[in-house]
Each structure stands twice: as structure tokens, then as C-alpha cells.
Design a protein around this motif. Structure first.
Motif, PDB file in Angstrom:
ATOM      1  N   LYS A   5       0.817  -1.218   0.000  1.00 61.72           N
ATOM      2  CA  LYS A   5       0.000   0.000   0.000  1.00 61.72           C
ATOM      3  C   LYS A   5       0.851   1.269   0.000  1.00 61.72           C
ATOM      4  O   LYS A   5       0.395   2.333  -0.381  1.00 61.72           O
ATOM      5  CB  LYS A   5      -0.972  -0.021   1.169  1.00 61.72           C
ATOM      6  N   GLY A  55      -7.874  -8.756  -1.751  1.00 66.99           N
ATOM      7  CA  GLY A  55      -8.916  -8.452  -0.777  1.00 66.99           C
ATOM      8  C   GLY A  55      -9.954  -7.573  -1.425  1.00 66.99           C
ATOM      9  O   GLY A  55     -10.974  -8.023  -1.933  1.00 66.99           O
ATOM     10  N   ASN A  56      -9.667  -6.266  -1.473  1.00 64.44           N
ATOM     11  CA  ASN A  56     -10.598  -5.305  -2.060  1.00 64.44           C
ATOM     12  C   ASN A  56     -10.485  -5.163  -3.576  1.00 64.44           C
ATOM     13  O   ASN A  56     -11.100  -4.294  -4.162  1.00 64.44           O
ATOM     14  CB  ASN A  56     -10.409  -3.932  -1.415  1.00 64.44           C
ATOM     15  N   PHE A  57      -9.662  -5.974  -4.209  1.00 67.53           N
ATOM     16  CA  PHE A  57      -9.565  -6.013  -5.664  1.00 67.53           C
ATOM     17  C   PHE A  57      -8.872  -4.777  -6.243  1.00 67.53           C
ATOM     18  O   PHE A  57      -8.886  -4.543  -7.437  1.00 67.53           O
ATOM     19  CB  PHE A  57     -10.975  -6.149  -6.281  1.00 67.53           C
ATOM     20  N   ASN A  80      -5.486  -4.041  -6.040  1.00 66.78           N
ATOM     21  CA  ASN A  80      -4.197  -4.411  -6.601  1.00 66.78           C
ATOM     22  C   ASN A  80      -4.369  -5.087  -7.966  1.00 66.78           C
ATOM     23  O   ASN A  80      -3.810  -4.634  -8.976  1.00 66.78           O
ATOM     24  CB  ASN A  80      -3.496  -5.340  -5.594  1.00 66.78           C
ATOM     25  N   THR A 124       2.982  -9.000  -1.094  1.00 72.16           N
ATOM     26  CA  THR A 124       2.347  -7.750  -0.674  1.00 72.16           C
ATOM     27  C   THR A 124       2.793  -7.250   0.700  1.00 72.16           C
ATOM     28  O   THR A 124       2.515  -6.116   1.044  1.00 72.16           O
ATOM     29  CB  THR A 124       0.810  -7.908  -0.685  1.00 72.16           C
ATOM     30  N   ASP A 169      -3.047  -2.561   7.644  1.00 73.03           N
ATOM     31  CA  ASP A 169      -2.061  -2.019   6.712  1.00 73.03           C
ATOM     32  C   ASP A 169      -2.411  -0.658   6.104  1.00 73.03           C
ATOM     33  O   ASP A 169      -1.544   0.190   5.930  1.00 73.03           O
ATOM     34  CB  ASP A 169      -1.815  -3.006   5.575  1.00 73.03           C
TER      35      ASP A 169
HETATM   36  C1  LIG Z   1      -4.331  -4.619   1.369  1.00 71.45           C
HETATM   37  C2  LIG Z   1      -3.555  -5.878   1.280  1.00 71.45           C
HETATM   38  C3  LIG Z   1      -3.935  -6.917   0.401  1.00 71.45           C
HETATM   39  C4  LIG Z   1      -5.190  -6.844  -0.442  1.00 71.45           C
HETATM   40  O1  LIG Z   1      -5.090  -5.902  -1.498  1.00 71.45           O
HETATM   41  P1  LIG Z   1      -6.374  -5.409  -2.288  1.00 71.45           P
HETATM   42  O2  LIG Z   1      -5.946  -4.296  -3.149  1.00 71.45           O
HETATM   43  O3  LIG Z   1      -7.372  -4.973  -1.227  1.00 71.45           O
HETATM   44  O4  LIG Z   1      -6.901  -6.567  -3.078  1.00 71.45           O
HETATM   45  C5  LIG Z   1      -3.120  -8.039   0.332  1.00 71.45           C
HETATM   46  N1  LIG Z   1      -2.015  -8.161   1.104  1.00 71.45           N
HETATM   47  C6  LIG Z   1      -1.625  -7.190   1.959  1.00 71.45           C
HETATM   48  C7  LIG Z   1      -0.409  -7.391   2.785  1.00 71.45           C
HETATM   49  C8  LIG Z   1      -2.375  -6.010   2.080  1.00 71.45           C
HETATM   50  O5  LIG Z   1      -1.984  -5.043   2.939  1.00 71.45           O
END
Ligand SMILES: *Cc1c(COP(=O)(O)O)cnc(C)c1O
Length: 453
Positions: A111, A255-257, A259, A401, A142
């Protein structure tokens, strides 16, 4: 370039206004009016650029209301806070498997790529518009830490982050509460993440309060975040062997799509990426969608990969807009059906490009162990979900990530190794400054009123 809302009932805005607005006033999400198309020659010209130069060249197509030199300076500043010279290094593990490490920013999660840039864009806006800005958001980990580090000590800005007291990982809490910056307010809410979000929604719905304090939301739907994330896909793609570039699959812990959406949009801009794998944890709404077409909300079950614990993927609406042929009326109809019933059946979800995998909590430690045994590589619990399975006929690039040191307990239990990172060790020496606040809109408004700029 102008930016339009997925719901078609808000005026088009330029880049800076769309970034400052966040959510479009009709409840939709901003998207570029047209996606630029990168030609083979454009991609060749990109190939020799370092990360900040590539980011600047990419954004030139979108941020047309900020002059070149100013934008280049904003970008340069955003990525000097990263500890790796390549910013987003590619690490080969095997002939058909590479890891794109996205955790070298100040809070050790991907992020930072978007929120370092967004923080500097906000600072630029405060300076040019001679206004202060108060940023407000809720986090389960995060996002809050990355948003805080994006605005740390920036003149003209204050940031208020709500988090459920006692329910975020200890090191994530330290990243939010040990900054020592006097424009940062980490608000420990007596309640759950959902309580914090409910209070936040009420505050943003209060127009008078929002406008009088120039409140801006920090969440995963800001347009600048998605665009900033396109750049690391582009940077990785450019560094792959030429004969494999068009047969690569990016595997994305999701998660929230936000990325994976960025990667997909880059493909729609003409970069010939073969596919994307949406890797979920046990909260598998998107796995079920991409394997069956059925989009159905379920309860959130807290997992070992907490940043992927979501119920409804907030960025999904952008994908929906494209997949119904940019028909905003259709988006409104689908979103309202979905809101009323909690489900929707899709006919067209680009099954040729997307595949999906899921990974439950029992599997995460065993994957961490098998990746460690096989490649000597330590994957954090989110990244582990992306190692679940691989298409042997393609080159897979797994997006990492988060740094494993953010989740030491899970790593230690899986492989008996204690991952560390100097920036986290330093935090342990510093005092925690947090502000306990009741989970009501009134209590939060009162706190902000006393401290907002
Ligand atoms: C936020 C996060 C994700 C999910 O990313 P999205 O853009 O919400 O799909 C995955 N891994 C980590 C470590 C994150 O902080």
C-alpha cells in the motif's frame, strides 16, 4: 484527461479534483474517460527508465493538469522512502516462478506504493490551493499505517485513523502509534472495525461537518491509488525475458480487488499480459465469482492474512463498469440489486484473463513451509495465499504484498524462523501514543473538531 464516475451521474473532473474528491458524488468510483493505449514503441521507450521515471512517464497520460517538472518531483520524493534501490525488485525462485517484492516501502506493505504518492499529491494540493486538509479513515491494519506514513509531518495536513483497539496486529499498531509526528492521530476505538466504519460513514454523510473541516477519505477506492499500482506491473513486465513477456500470469493476493484491478487495467492499455490469478484467503467471495460467476456476500471469517479479510470488494465496481461495456445505467442497476439481495450473477467476467485460487487458514502455514523448504524463501501469510497452485505452462509472477516480519507469530509457527526488519525493531523502542475514543460518530466528531487544521 478527464475522469468519470462508474455510475454516470457525476460531472467529469480533472486528475487533481478527482484525486481530492475520492468517492464520486453519485456514489460511484472515478475512472479515466478513455484508457490510453501504449504502443510497442511506447513500451520500448519505457524499458530503459528507472522506477520513478517510469512512474512519471506513465502518469503523464493521466495527470495532465500538473506540469511535468512538478509531477516528476512529487514522484521522486514518493519513492526515496523505499529501502530497495529497484523499488519493486523481481526475485527469481525457479525457471517459471518469480516474486515481485512490493514491501520495501516505509510500512513494509504494497500500500506504500500508492499512499506515499497520494500523501505528496495532497501536500502539493494544500500548497497550491492554500488550504489545509484533514484526512480521515478506518483501518484493520495495513491501510492505516501506510496512510499515516504517507502524510507524516506534512505541512497543512492532519490525519485521523480509527482502528479497533486490541484487534490489530501489535506491529501494525506500533506503525500507527509510534510515529512521534504531531499531525498524526491514531484513534483506538472501543469496538470492532465494523463499528469504526459505521461511525465513519455517518461522519462523511454529515455534509456540513465534512465541508467545514475539509475532510478527505483515505480508503482503497482513490483513483490515484489504482493508477500508482499499475506502475509496478509495468516495471515488472518490462524486466521479464522478451520471449516470455506475453505468457506471464501475475498472481495477486486479493482483498478489495484494488491491486489486481490495476494490473488488469494496464492490460487494457495494451500491455500484453496473458493473465491474472486472483488469490484469496478463506474469505473467498472473489474466488467464487471467478470460478462460478456467482457474486454472493458471506460473513467475514478473520484469518491469518487479515488484510484480505473482506466481505465486499470495494474496487470491484470499476471492473464491473468495463465488463458491462461502460454502461453506467447498468452499473447502477447491478449495484442496487446487489445492495438489496447480497448477490448477483455475472455473465461476462473475462474468464480468459482471470483465474482464481483460495487458501484457508490451515493451508497458509503449510504453504509458508513448503515455499521455504523448496526455495529458501520466506513468504508472509498474504503472499503465501498466492503460492497455492501454479499453471506450469506459464511464467508466474507472485506479488509479495507484505514483509514477513510484520507477521512474526505465523512465520515462527510455520518454519521456526523469526523474521525481523530494522524499521520494526526501531519501533519497539518508541512510546505508543494512541487516543482512546468511543465508537460513536459524536465522540469522533468531537475529537476531530478539537484537533483539525
Ligand atoms: C491490502 C492488502 C492486500 C489486499 O489488497 P487489495 O488491493 O485490497 O486486493 C493483500 N495483502 C496485503 C499485505 C495487504 O496489505
Amino acid at each position: 484527461m478527464n475522469f468519470i464516475s462508474t455510475r454516470g451521474e457525476a460531472p467529469a473532473l480533472g486528475f487533481s479534483d478527482a484525486v481530492a474528491t475520492g468517492l464520486a458524488p453519485d456514489g460511484g468510483l472515478f475512472l479515466p474517460e478513455e484508457l490510453p493505449q501504449f504502443s510497442g514503441d511506447d513500451l520500448k521507450a519505457f524499458a530503459g527508465l528507472d522506477y520513478p521515471a517510469l512512474c512519471t512517464a506513465f502518469f503523464r497520460r493521466f495527470a495532465t493538469d500538473i506540469d511535468d517538472a512538478t509531477f516528476a518531483a512529487i514522484v521522486a520524493k514518493s519513492y526515496t522512502t523505499f529501502s530497495h534501490p529497484e523499488i519493486a525488485p523481481l526475485v527469481p525462485l525457479a525457471d517459471n516462478l518469480q516474486v515481485l517484492e512490493l514491501f520495501h516501502g516505509p510500512t513494509l506493505a504494497f500500500k506504500d506504493f500508492a499512499l506515499q504518492l497520494l500523501g505528496n499529491l495532497y501536500e502539493h494540493q494544500c500548497a497550491t490551493r492554500q488550504q489545509t486538509i484533514n484526512v480521515l479513515g478506518a483501518t484493520s491494519g495495513d491501510t492505516g499505517a501506510a496512510a499515516i506514513h504517507g502524510l507524516l509531518g506534512k505541512p497543512g495536513t492532519a490525519i485521523f485513523i480509527l482502528y479497533p483497539d486490541g484487534r490489530v496486529a501489535p506491529l501494525q499498531e506500533r506503525q500507527m502509534t509510534c510515529t512521534g509526528a504531531d499531525n498524526v492521530f491514531a484513534m483506538a476505538i472501543e469496538g470492532s472495525f465494523d463499528d469504526a466504519q459505521t461511525a465513519l460513514k455517518e461522519i462523511f454523510a454529515d455534509q456540513d461537518f465534512r465541508l467545514s473541516h475539509r475532510l478527505s477519505a483515505v480508503n482503497s477506492i482513490n483513483l490515484a491509488r489504482v493508477l500508482a499500482q499499475c506502475v509496478y506491473y509495468l516495471s515488472a513486465w518490462l524486466r521479464l525475458p522478451a520471449d516470455r513477456q506475453d505468457n506471464v500470469e501475475f498472481v495477486v493476493p486479493t482483498g478489495n480487488f484494488g491491486n489486481v484491478l490495476a494490473g488488469w487495467m494496464l492490460q487494457k492499455m495494451g500491455v500484453p499480459i496473458r493473465g491474472f490469478k486472483v488469490a484469496t484467503n478463506q474469505n473467498d467471495i472473489l474466488y467464487r465469482l471467478f470460478t462460478t460467476g456467482e457474486y454472493q456476500v458471506d460473513r467475514v471469517a478473520p484469518s491469518l492474512a487479515p488484510s484480505m479479510d473482506i466481505q465486499v470488494a470495494s474496487n470491484f465496481e470499476r471492473f464491473l463498469y468495463f465488463s458491462v461495456g461502460r454502461d453506467a445505467a447498468r452499473v447502477r442497476e447491478i449495484m442496487s440489486t446487489f445492495k438489496a439481495t447480497g448477490q448477483y450473477r455475472f455473465e461476462n467476467f473475462d474468464a480468459d484473463t482471470f483465474s482464481a485460487s483460495r487458501c484457508n487458514d490451515a493451508e497458509i502455514p503449510s504453504i509458508i513451509k513448503s515455499v521455504y523448504d523448496r526455495y529458501g524463501y520466506v513468504a508472509d501469510p498474504h503472499t503465501a495465499c498466492a503460492f497455492a497452485e501454479h499453471d506450469p505452462d506459464r511464467l508466474s509472477v507472485v506479488l509479495s504484498t507484505a514483509h514477513p516480519a510484520k507477521f512474526p507469530d505465523t512465520i515462527r509457527a510455520a518454519i521456526g524462523v523469526d523474521p525481523t526488519h530494522p524499521s520494526l525493531e526501531a519501533l519497539k523502542e518508541r512510546p505508543i501514543i494512541k487516543h482512546p475514543v468511543a465508537a460513536t460518530a459524536d465522540a469522533i466528531r468531537g475529537f476531530i473538531t478539537e484537533r483539525a487544521l
